[in-house]
Design a protein around this motif. Structure first.
Motif, short mmCIF file in Angstrom:
data_model
loop_
_atom_site.label_atom_id
_atom_site.label_comp_id
_atom_site.label_asym_id
_atom_site.label_seq_id
_atom_site.Cartn_x
_atom_site.Cartn_y
_atom_site.Cartn_z
N SER A 179 12.87 4.45 -2.78
CA SER A 179 13.10 5.45 -1.74
C SER A 179 12.29 6.68 -2.08
CB SER A 179 14.58 5.82 -1.68
OG SER A 179 15.36 4.66 -1.46
N HIS A 180 11.88 7.41 -1.06
CA HIS A 180 11.11 8.64 -1.30
C HIS A 180 11.89 9.83 -0.77
CE1 HIS A 180 7.98 11.55 -1.66
NE2 HIS A 180 7.10 10.66 -2.05
N PRO A 181 12.13 10.84 -1.63
CA PRO A 181 12.95 11.99 -1.21
C PRO A 181 12.47 12.63 0.09
CG PRO A 181 12.40 12.14 -3.55
CD PRO A 181 11.66 10.97 -3.01
N ASN A 212 1.92 17.15 -5.12
CA ASN A 212 1.78 16.75 -3.72
C ASN A 212 2.88 15.79 -3.28
OD1 ASN A 212 0.41 17.05 -1.33
ND2 ASN A 212 -0.94 15.29 -1.68
N ARG A 213 4.10 16.08 -3.73
CA ARG A 213 5.20 15.17 -3.43
C ARG A 213 5.82 15.42 -2.06
NH1 ARG A 213 6.54 10.39 -5.53
NH2 ARG A 213 8.77 10.83 -5.51
N GLY A 214 5.57 16.59 -1.49
CA GLY A 214 6.06 16.82 -0.13
C GLY A 214 7.52 17.26 -0.06
N GLY A 237 0.80 -1.22 0.00
CA GLY A 237 0.00 0.00 0.00
C GLY A 237 0.83 1.27 0.00
N CYS A 238 0.14 2.40 0.00
CA CYS A 238 0.83 3.69 0.04
C CYS A 238 -0.12 4.74 0.60
CB CYS A 238 1.28 4.11 -1.36
SG CYS A 238 2.20 5.65 -1.31
N ASP A 239 0.41 5.55 1.53
CA ASP A 239 -0.41 6.60 2.15
C ASP A 239 -0.09 7.99 1.62
OD1 ASP A 239 -1.73 4.85 3.73
OD2 ASP A 239 -0.68 5.31 5.59
N ASN A 240 0.64 8.06 0.51
CA ASN A 240 1.15 9.38 0.14
C ASN A 240 0.26 10.29 -0.68
OD1 ASN A 240 3.50 9.62 1.53
ND2 ASN A 240 4.60 8.31 0.11
N MET A 241 -0.56 9.75 -1.51
CA MET A 241 -1.47 10.59 -2.28
C MET A 241 -0.77 11.62 -3.18
SD MET A 241 -4.60 9.86 -2.04
CE MET A 241 -5.60 8.70 -1.13
N CYS A 242 0.26 11.18 -3.88
CA CYS A 242 0.79 12.05 -4.93
C CYS A 242 -0.36 12.27 -5.91
CB CYS A 242 1.97 11.37 -5.63
SG CYS A 242 3.30 11.01 -4.48
N SER A 243 -0.52 13.51 -6.38
CA SER A 243 -1.79 13.83 -7.04
C SER A 243 -1.98 13.10 -8.37
CB SER A 243 -1.91 15.34 -7.24
OG SER A 243 -0.89 15.79 -8.09
N PHE A 244 -0.88 12.65 -8.99
CA PHE A 244 -1.00 11.99 -10.30
C PHE A 244 -1.25 10.49 -10.18
CE2 PHE A 244 3.48 12.47 -9.07
CZ PHE A 244 3.85 11.14 -8.96
N CYS A 245 -1.17 9.94 -8.96
CA CYS A 245 -0.92 8.50 -8.82
C CYS A 245 -2.13 7.69 -8.38
CB CYS A 245 0.22 8.29 -7.82
SG CYS A 245 0.70 6.57 -7.67
N VAL A 246 -2.31 6.56 -9.03
CA VAL A 246 -3.46 5.70 -8.79
C VAL A 246 -3.18 4.66 -7.69
CG1 VAL A 246 -2.92 3.89 -10.48
CG2 VAL A 246 -5.30 4.57 -10.14
N VAL A 247 -1.90 4.50 -7.33
CA VAL A 247 -1.52 3.40 -6.43
C VAL A 247 -2.28 3.40 -5.08
CG1 VAL A 247 0.41 2.36 -5.14
CG2 VAL A 247 0.71 3.00 -7.53
N PRO A 248 -2.44 4.56 -4.42
CA PRO A 248 -3.17 4.51 -3.14
C PRO A 248 -4.59 3.94 -3.30
CG PRO A 248 -2.03 6.60 -3.38
CD PRO A 248 -1.92 5.91 -4.70
N GLY A 289 8.89 -1.87 -1.55
CA GLY A 289 7.76 -1.11 -1.02
C GLY A 289 7.59 0.14 -1.86
N GLN A 290 6.42 0.76 -1.86
CA GLN A 290 6.23 1.99 -2.65
C GLN A 290 7.01 3.14 -2.03
OE1 GLN A 290 5.12 2.06 -5.48
NE2 GLN A 290 3.70 0.35 -5.67
N ASN A 291 7.29 3.05 -0.73
CA ASN A 291 8.06 4.10 -0.05
C ASN A 291 8.77 3.42 1.12
OD1 ASN A 291 8.97 6.19 1.50
ND2 ASN A 291 6.98 7.21 1.71
FE1 SF4 Z 1 2.67 6.46 -3.36
FE2 SF4 Z 1 4.69 6.54 -5.09
FE3 SF4 Z 1 2.21 6.82 -5.95
FE4 SF4 Z 1 3.32 8.74 -4.57
S1 SF4 Z 1 4.00 8.00 -6.61
S2 SF4 Z 1 1.26 7.94 -4.26
S3 SF4 Z 1 4.59 7.60 -3.15
S4 SF4 Z 1 3.07 5.02 -5.01
#
Ligand code: SF4
Ligand code: SAH
Ligand code: F3S
Length: 477
Positions: free
Chosen positions: A274-276, A313-315, A180-191, A224-226
């Motif tokens: 890894s996540h910056p 929304n990369r943080g 899973g992933c809790d990050n919610m990058c605005s472009f990303c469907v993974v969450p 892992g995604q992060n």
């Molecule tokens: Fe999660 Fe990576 Fe998608 Fe961001 S780009 S929401 S960190 S999977």
């Protein structure tokens, strides 16, 4: 496999005949995987669950009783490939209506029952957290019902399922350490397709690494995604609510890296992604401390423009990313670095694009995975922003950075000439069985004459020449 850390959505892998069922049920499974390494690792879980049910595998879908596609939703073209592939199965189903076709993974999770409505051919739809339910779902489908389970879980990590290593070279293996992933990058469907982030119990990870080592594997990649956000708190406690003592006892990613590194000095450890925003110096120091944790980091930047990064929304900002790069260079000099970049995200201007170009020129990544932005349903960007960069502009910008990266890769690879590299041998080179190939810790492919060396051995190679992405040399003692 050039890199252990690539997004493989352009790749189709019919996976091989490795299932060895204890009580064969005479049924054959065809399993094909798309998407990221995590999805490939999941296919190994699926194979394990079905092996216990007595299935064997086949590489020929025409002779399969069950056809499974483990799918990816990351970009529209990843989904189109799956739709096209499903068409190939129509004639099989026509010939033998008893053959079951199942869609697993991220596309199954995203589309849920819509899949059953849109693609009449599909009998089974299973999301990434529901694979334990596969035997039951297959039974239901065999009875003629459409079968679906797309429930996401907050706990499932498949910690107790021993993956069946599919299509493996016997040297490198993936180990999922979180889901899973809790990050919610605005472009990303993974969450949306993978659900909430959860970490896997660390001793089960170490046990899996040890078992692999004992079976001759010499490199594991923790997935892992992060990964920097990995945290095992024991009782499912939330990070935010930990007391200082609980924090001390929790297993962070840096600690986990050390636990795996200590399995054996001859077991190489890699990790992705890894996540910056979360990559701390203690992780870098751990990499520096253990020789067998590879000096290689995949650190997706996505864009060189702080304005874009904010909308994504990369943080983190461009400056923050550059600071992390400086920390890597300081703590792990000569570390290999790869990245992911998206061109043409919503409202991206020529100036934003130029900032990406200048960042690439400044950093000179060893390798980059580059994509043009593809709007995904339900994401923040789809709801809030307009996908307003014309396709032609997206592709032109993509072509520009691809060309720049090609030059940079050439420059970076050439720096390895004249030096001795520690290489873990993975098998024969693509071109000749007289040559072996492996990778150095920085993840660059190294090719050299076979001599009496073999897969799984470590050798020191003096590199004498190179192509843009491959080092060529000879073993020295
Ligand atoms: Fe999660 Fe990576 Fe998608 Fe961001 S780009 S929401 S960190 S999977
Ligand atoms: N968890 C990883 C990335 C997972 S997806 C991370 O946070 O970096 C892999 C890559 O696909 C991303 O890094 C991004 O570059 C790309 N990607 C994700 N969504 C995309 C989209 N909608 N369009 C184009 N590329 C995308
Ligand atoms: Fe694709 Fe799902 Fe991985 S969307 S990139 S398979 S997590």
């Amino acid at each position: 496999m050039n890199s252990g850390n690539k997004i493989i959505d352009e790749t189709i892998q019919g996976q091989s005949l490795m299932l060895n069922p204890k009580n064969p049920n005479g049924k054959k499974l065809f399993l094909e995987s798309y998407g990221c390494q995590m999805n490939f690792a999941d296919s190994e879980i699926v194979a394990s669950i079905l092996q216990d049910q007595g299935f064997s595998t086949t590489q020929n879908f025409e002779e399969a009783d069950v056809i499974f596609l483990n799918t990816c939703s990351i970009r529209e073209n990843a989904e189109s490939r799956v739709r096209n592939r499903l068409n190939d199965f129509k004639r099989v189903k026509k010939k033998n209506p008893k053959v079951l076709v199942g869609v697993l993974g991220c596309m199954a999770e995203r589309l849920k029952s819509q899949f059953l409505e849109q693609e009449k051919l599909v009998d089974i739809v299973v999301g990434p957290d529901a694979y334990r339910d596969l035997p039951g779902l297959i039974d239901e489908a065999e009875e003629g019902q459409k079968a679906i389970n797309v429930i996401l879980s907050k706990e499932e990590t498949y910690a107790d399922v021993t993956p069946v290593r599919l299509g493996s070279n016997g040297v490198n293996a993936y180990i999922s350490i979180m889901r899973g992933c809790d990050n919610m990058c605005s472009f990303c469907v993974v969450p949306f397709t993978r659900g909430r982030e959860r970490s896997r119990e660390p001793m089960s990870i170490v046990a899996e690494a040890r078992d692999l080592y004992e079976r001759g594997y010499r490199e594991v990649t923790l997935l892992g995604q992060n990964v920097d956000s990995y945290l095992w708190t024991g009782g499912g406690l939330k990070k935010e609510n930990l007391t200082p003592e609980q924090k001390e006892e929790a297993v962070s990613f840096a600690k986990l890296l050390e636990m795996v590194a200590l399995v054996d000095p001859k077991l190489r450890v890699r990790y992705s992604t890894s996540h910056p925003k979360d990559m701390t110096d203690d992780v870098l120091e751990m990499v520096a401390k253990h020789h067998n944790i590879c000096n290689y980091i995949h650190l997706p930047v996505q864009s060189g423009s702080s304005r874009m990064l904010d909308m994504m929304n990369r943080g983190y900002t461009r400056e923050w990313y550059l600071d992390r790069m400086a920390a890597i260079e300081r703590i792990i000099p000569g570390c290999g670095i790869s990245t992911d970049i998206i061109t043409g995200f919503c409202s991206e201007t020529e100036e934003d694009h130029e900032e990406t170009v200048s960042l690439m020129k400044h950093i000179q990544f060893d390798y980059a995975y580059m994509f043009s932005y593809s709007e995904r349903p339900k994401t923040l960007a789809e709801r809030k922003f307009k996908d307003d960069v014309p396709e032609a502009v997206k592709s032109r910008r993509l072509a520009e950075i691809v060309e720049l990266q090609r030059q940079n890769s050439g420059i970076k690879t050439a720096l390895g000439v004249g030096k001795v590299h520690e290489v873990l041998i993975e098998g024969f080179s693509k071109k000749s069985e007289e040559m072996l190939m492996g990778r150095n810790p920085q993840n660059t492919v190294v090719v050299f004459p076979k001599g009496d060396h073999k897969k799984g051995d470590y050798v020191n190679v003096l590199v004498t020449r190179c192509t843009t992405s491959t080092l060529i040399g000879e073993v020295v003692e």
